[in-house]
Design a protein around this motif. Structure first.
Motif, PDB file in Angstrom:
ATOM      1  N   ASP A  12      54.172  46.979  50.565  1.00 35.09           N
ATOM      2  CA  ASP A  12      54.846  46.384  49.405  1.00 35.09           C
ATOM      3  C   ASP A  12      56.047  45.557  49.866  1.00 35.09           C
ATOM      4  O   ASP A  12      56.613  44.794  49.094  1.00 35.09           O
ATOM      5  CB  ASP A  12      55.296  47.483  48.431  1.00 35.09           C
ATOM      6  CG  ASP A  12      56.068  48.602  49.123  1.00 35.09           C
ATOM      7  OD1 ASP A  12      55.617  49.059  50.193  1.00 35.09           O
ATOM      8  OD2 ASP A  12      57.119  49.011  48.617  1.00 35.09           O
ATOM      9  N   LEU A  38      55.077  58.483  64.054  1.00 39.81           N
ATOM     10  CA  LEU A  38      56.476  58.572  64.461  1.00 39.81           C
ATOM     11  C   LEU A  38      57.377  58.738  63.246  1.00 39.81           C
ATOM     12  O   LEU A  38      57.005  58.355  62.131  1.00 39.81           O
ATOM     13  CB  LEU A  38      56.886  57.314  65.238  1.00 39.81           C
ATOM     14  CG  LEU A  38      56.204  57.111  66.593  1.00 39.81           C
ATOM     15  CD1 LEU A  38      56.770  55.874  67.278  1.00 39.81           C
ATOM     16  CD2 LEU A  38      56.372  58.331  67.491  1.00 39.81           C
ATOM     17  N   GLN A  39      58.562  59.305  63.496  1.00 34.79           N
ATOM     18  CA  GLN A  39      59.512  59.526  62.406  1.00 34.79           C
ATOM     19  C   GLN A  39      59.860  58.232  61.663  1.00 34.79           C
ATOM     20  O   GLN A  39      60.038  57.193  62.299  1.00 34.79           O
ATOM     21  CB  GLN A  39      60.802  60.102  62.971  1.00 34.79           C
ATOM     22  CG  GLN A  39      60.936  61.587  62.692  1.00 34.79           C
ATOM     23  CD  GLN A  39      62.152  62.174  63.374  1.00 34.79           C
ATOM     24  OE1 GLN A  39      63.202  61.546  63.458  1.00 34.79           O
ATOM     25  NE2 GLN A  39      62.018  63.388  63.853  1.00 34.79           N
ATOM     26  N   GLY A  40      59.888  58.352  60.373  1.00 34.97           N
ATOM     27  CA  GLY A  40      60.302  57.200  59.575  1.00 34.97           C
ATOM     28  C   GLY A  40      59.158  56.297  59.150  1.00 34.97           C
ATOM     29  O   GLY A  40      59.341  55.392  58.339  1.00 34.97           O
ATOM     30  N   ALA A  41      57.971  56.549  59.697  1.00 36.91           N
ATOM     31  CA  ALA A  41      56.829  55.682  59.374  1.00 36.91           C
ATOM     32  C   ALA A  41      56.351  55.901  57.937  1.00 36.91           C
ATOM     33  O   ALA A  41      55.734  55.024  57.332  1.00 36.91           O
ATOM     34  CB  ALA A  41      55.680  55.952  60.341  1.00 36.91           C
ATOM     35  N   GLY A  42      56.652  57.117  57.419  1.00 34.81           N
ATOM     36  CA  GLY A  42      56.209  57.430  56.060  1.00 34.81           C
ATOM     37  C   GLY A  42      55.152  58.517  56.050  1.00 34.81           C
ATOM     38  O   GLY A  42      54.414  58.670  55.090  1.00 34.81           O
ATOM     39  N   THR A  97      51.761  51.783  56.048  1.00 35.37           N
ATOM     40  CA  THR A  97      52.711  51.945  54.944  1.00 35.37           C
ATOM     41  C   THR A  97      53.578  50.698  54.766  1.00 35.37           C
ATOM     42  O   THR A  97      53.616  49.830  55.628  1.00 35.37           O
ATOM     43  CB  THR A  97      53.661  53.138  55.189  1.00 35.37           C
ATOM     44  OG1 THR A  97      54.420  52.864  56.364  1.00 35.37           O
ATOM     45  CG2 THR A  97      52.902  54.436  55.358  1.00 35.37           C
ATOM     46  N   THR A 104      55.306  61.948  55.945  1.00 35.20           N
ATOM     47  CA  THR A 104      55.402  63.029  54.959  1.00 35.20           C
ATOM     48  C   THR A 104      55.111  62.519  53.547  1.00 35.20           C
ATOM     49  O   THR A 104      54.358  63.133  52.792  1.00 35.20           O
ATOM     50  CB  THR A 104      56.795  63.694  55.049  1.00 35.20           C
ATOM     51  OG1 THR A 104      56.958  64.180  56.385  1.00 35.20           O
ATOM     52  CG2 THR A 104      56.927  64.861  54.082  1.00 35.20           C
ATOM     53  N   THR A 105      55.672  61.368  53.236  1.00 33.33           N
ATOM     54  CA  THR A 105      55.402  60.756  51.927  1.00 33.33           C
ATOM     55  C   THR A 105      53.907  60.507  51.759  1.00 33.33           C
ATOM     56  O   THR A 105      53.321  60.805  50.711  1.00 33.33           O
ATOM     57  CB  THR A 105      56.141  59.394  51.827  1.00 33.33           C
ATOM     58  OG1 THR A 105      57.497  59.594  52.200  1.00 33.33           O
ATOM     59  CG2 THR A 105      56.077  58.831  50.438  1.00 33.33           C
ATOM     60  N   GLY A 113      49.986  51.919  52.056  1.00 34.83           N
ATOM     61  CA  GLY A 113      51.081  52.391  51.203  1.00 34.83           C
ATOM     62  C   GLY A 113      51.709  51.202  50.512  1.00 34.83           C
ATOM     63  O   GLY A 113      52.068  50.217  51.153  1.00 34.83           O
ATOM     64  N   MET A 114      51.819  51.299  49.179  1.00 40.76           N
ATOM     65  CA  MET A 114      52.328  50.173  48.403  1.00 40.76           C
ATOM     66  C   MET A 114      53.613  50.508  47.665  1.00 40.76           C
ATOM     67  O   MET A 114      53.951  49.853  46.681  1.00 40.76           O
ATOM     68  CB  MET A 114      51.271  49.715  47.391  1.00 40.76           C
ATOM     69  CG  MET A 114      49.973  49.219  48.003  1.00 40.76           C
ATOM     70  SD  MET A 114      50.178  47.776  49.075  1.00 40.76           S
ATOM     71  CE  MET A 114      50.636  46.551  47.865  1.00 40.76           C
ATOM     72  N   LYS A 167      51.007  61.622  49.030  1.00 39.02           N
ATOM     73  CA  LYS A 167      50.207  60.605  48.317  1.00 39.02           C
ATOM     74  C   LYS A 167      48.718  60.835  48.520  1.00 39.02           C
ATOM     75  O   LYS A 167      47.921  60.682  47.597  1.00 39.02           O
ATOM     76  CB  LYS A 167      50.535  59.216  48.865  1.00 39.02           C
ATOM     77  CG  LYS A 167      51.861  58.626  48.472  1.00 39.02           C
ATOM     78  CD  LYS A 167      51.929  57.256  49.153  1.00 39.02           C
ATOM     79  CE  LYS A 167      53.235  56.551  48.959  1.00 39.02           C
ATOM     80  NZ  LYS A 167      53.302  55.310  49.764  1.00 39.02           N
ATOM     81  N   GLU A 185      57.078  53.772  47.208  1.00 36.67           N
ATOM     82  CA  GLU A 185      57.549  55.121  47.523  1.00 36.67           C
ATOM     83  C   GLU A 185      56.954  56.179  46.605  1.00 36.67           C
ATOM     84  O   GLU A 185      56.983  57.360  46.914  1.00 36.67           O
ATOM     85  CB  GLU A 185      59.074  55.153  47.449  1.00 36.67           C
ATOM     86  CG  GLU A 185      59.711  54.214  48.472  1.00 36.67           C
ATOM     87  CD  GLU A 185      61.204  54.418  48.581  1.00 36.67           C
ATOM     88  OE1 GLU A 185      61.602  55.304  49.348  1.00 36.67           O
ATOM     89  OE2 GLU A 185      61.956  53.698  47.891  1.00 36.67           O
TER      90      GLU A 185
HETATM   91  P1  GDP Z   1      58.262  60.372  58.064  1.00 37.39           P
HETATM   92  O1  GDP Z   1      59.477  60.571  58.908  1.00 37.39           O
HETATM   93  O2  GDP Z   1      57.227  59.563  58.778  1.00 37.39           O
HETATM   94  O3  GDP Z   1      57.707  61.615  57.485  1.00 37.39           O
HETATM   95  O4  GDP Z   1      58.705  59.396  56.869  1.00 37.39           O
HETATM   96  P2  GDP Z   1      58.976  59.664  55.326  1.00 37.39           P
HETATM   97  O5  GDP Z   1      57.733  60.092  54.650  1.00 37.39           O
HETATM   98  O6  GDP Z   1      60.173  60.526  55.166  1.00 37.39           O
HETATM   99  O7  GDP Z   1      59.267  58.177  54.833  1.00 37.39           O
HETATM  100  C1  GDP Z   1      60.360  57.414  55.315  1.00 37.39           C
HETATM  101  C2  GDP Z   1      60.811  56.468  54.207  1.00 37.39           C
HETATM  102  O8  GDP Z   1      59.811  55.481  53.962  1.00 37.39           O
HETATM  103  C3  GDP Z   1      61.059  57.151  52.884  1.00 37.39           C
HETATM  104  O9  GDP Z   1      62.200  56.610  52.288  1.00 37.39           O
HETATM  105  C4  GDP Z   1      59.811  56.790  52.070  1.00 37.39           C
HETATM  106  O10 GDP Z   1      60.049  56.798  50.680  1.00 37.39           O
HETATM  107  C5  GDP Z   1      59.515  55.410  52.586  1.00 37.39           C
HETATM  108  N1  GDP Z   1      58.104  55.023  52.419  1.00 37.39           N
HETATM  109  C6  GDP Z   1      56.990  55.659  52.820  1.00 37.39           C
HETATM  110  N2  GDP Z   1      55.877  54.961  52.521  1.00 37.39           N
HETATM  111  C7  GDP Z   1      56.281  53.830  51.883  1.00 37.39           C
HETATM  112  C8  GDP Z   1      55.606  52.681  51.328  1.00 37.39           C
HETATM  113  O11 GDP Z   1      54.372  52.544  51.344  1.00 37.39           O
HETATM  114  N3  GDP Z   1      56.402  51.722  50.778  1.00 37.39           N
HETATM  115  C9  GDP Z   1      57.766  51.823  50.742  1.00 37.39           C
HETATM  116  N4  GDP Z   1      58.449  50.828  50.198  1.00 37.39           N
HETATM  117  N5  GDP Z   1      58.415  52.862  51.271  1.00 37.39           N
HETATM  118  C10 GDP Z   1      57.704  53.862  51.825  1.00 37.39           C
END
Ligand code: GDP
Length: 297
Positions: free
Chosen positions: A252, A109-113, A249, A115-116, A275-276, A120, A278
């Motif tokens: 941390d 889901l959106q915001g879960a992390g 994710t 794409t980041t 995920g630990m 990684k 950003e």
């Molecule tokens: P997506 O909508 O699922 O693609 O989410 P994003 O990849 O855009 O991530 C959403 C936010 O979560 C961003 O600000 C990332 O930097 C942050 N984020 C992702 N993984 C981690 C993590 O393991 N730790 C922390 N602290 N932030 C994370």
């Protein structure tokens, strides 16, 4: 810090039984009551709590424990072993195809992390496994996601395949897999669409991408901070599209532990990475035993 409350409570409980030269059934019962409360407070799934308490209790009142010279320590060992089992026992490695490219789908889901984590993961696979990944921007509904992946790709010097936001994700994935074969990328990581909620259209699209070439891994990215919601999301995705593993994710942050301790047991799918942070190097393989040790101190 993650699991702080749970850790403190479990360590406090354990300390009471640790040095005992004699442990009665009543002692075990009392300890498990406190363990139960600690787990519930940490937002662990109720069914999982029950199962855990039952397994530990059954083993802890066995005659081999009760009659041993160090029963307190035996009980603690059992708690640690069962906690490790709860999180999957062994570390679960990434499955690579014997006929490259290995295809990995990232869902969530959106915001879960998601794409980041896609960035990684490419970084980890290149560094630790010597792979030559191709990233695929198939999250076309959030225009910023394509740009975000391109930026990450540049930062990592890992190529990103994108066709803007007007081409269907299935077509993008299809072309990317073809390109990977031509250019000898041995891993293709597809960043699929994330939505705010689980819906039929999203699941159908994921199934269509899946149908192109059976992926070697389907990683669900969930935010550890969302506790039982993360567990429910994992259950839904697993039922609808089938996942092979979970990336948890934001470990941390000060997550209570519910997601980490429940997901494996509820979905029967392993947590592969955590995920630990950003940064692009903040992705670690998940080690159940180490995590159990960390929690129990
Ligand atoms: P997506 O909508 O699922 O693609 O989410 P994003 O990849 O855009 O991530 C959403 C936010 O979560 C961003 O600000 C990332 O930097 C942050 N984020 C992702 N993984 C981690 C993590 O393991 N730790 C922390 N602290 N932030 C994370």
């Amino acid at each position: 810090m993650a699991f702080e409350g749970l850790s403190e409570r479990l360590q406090g409980t354990i300390a009471k039984i640790k040095g005992k030269g004699k442990v009665t059934e009543q002692d075990v019962k009392l300890m498990m009551r406190e363990v139960r409360f600690a787990l519930i407070e940490a937002d662990v799934n109720l069914k999982v709590v029950k199962k855990f308490v039952k397994s530990v209790s059954e083993r802890a009142v066995g005659s081999d424990v009760m009659q041993s010279l160090t029963p307190g320590q035996q009980v603690i060992k059992i708690v640690q072993e069962e906690l490790t089992q709860l999180m999957g026992g062994e570390q679960s490695p990434v499955k690579f195809s014997t006929r490259p490219p290995t295809v990995i789908m990232m869902v969530g889901l959106q915001g879960a992390g998601k794409t980041t984590t896609t960035g990684k993961l490419a970084n980890v696979l290149r560094k630790k496994y010597n792979k030559k990944p191709l990233l695929v921007a198939a999250d076309v509904y959030r225009p910023a996601a394509v740009q975000q992946l391109q930026t990450l790709g540049k930062q990592l010097s890992i190529p990103v395949f994108d066709k803007g936001t007007d081409v269907s994700p299935v077509e993008i994935a299809r072309e990317a897999i073809e390109l990977a074969k031509e250019e000898h990328h041995d891993v293709v990581i597809i960043d699929t669409a994330g939505r705010l909620h689980i819906d039929e259209a999203l699941m159908q699209e994921l199934k269509d991408i899946r149908a192109l070439k059976e992926p070697d891994e389907v990683f669900l990215v969930v935010d550890a901070m969302t506790g039982q919601d993360a567990v429910n999301v994992a259950e839904s995705f697993n039922e609808a599209v089938g996942i092979t593993g979970v990336v948890l994710t934001k470990l941390d942050g000060d997550t209570r532990g519910g997601a980490a301790l429940s997901i494996r047991s509820v979905t029967e799918k392993p947590i592969k990475f955590v995920g630990m942070g950003e940064k692009m190097d903040a992705l670690e393989p998940f080690h159940p035993e180490r995590m159990a040790q960390r929690i129990l101190g």
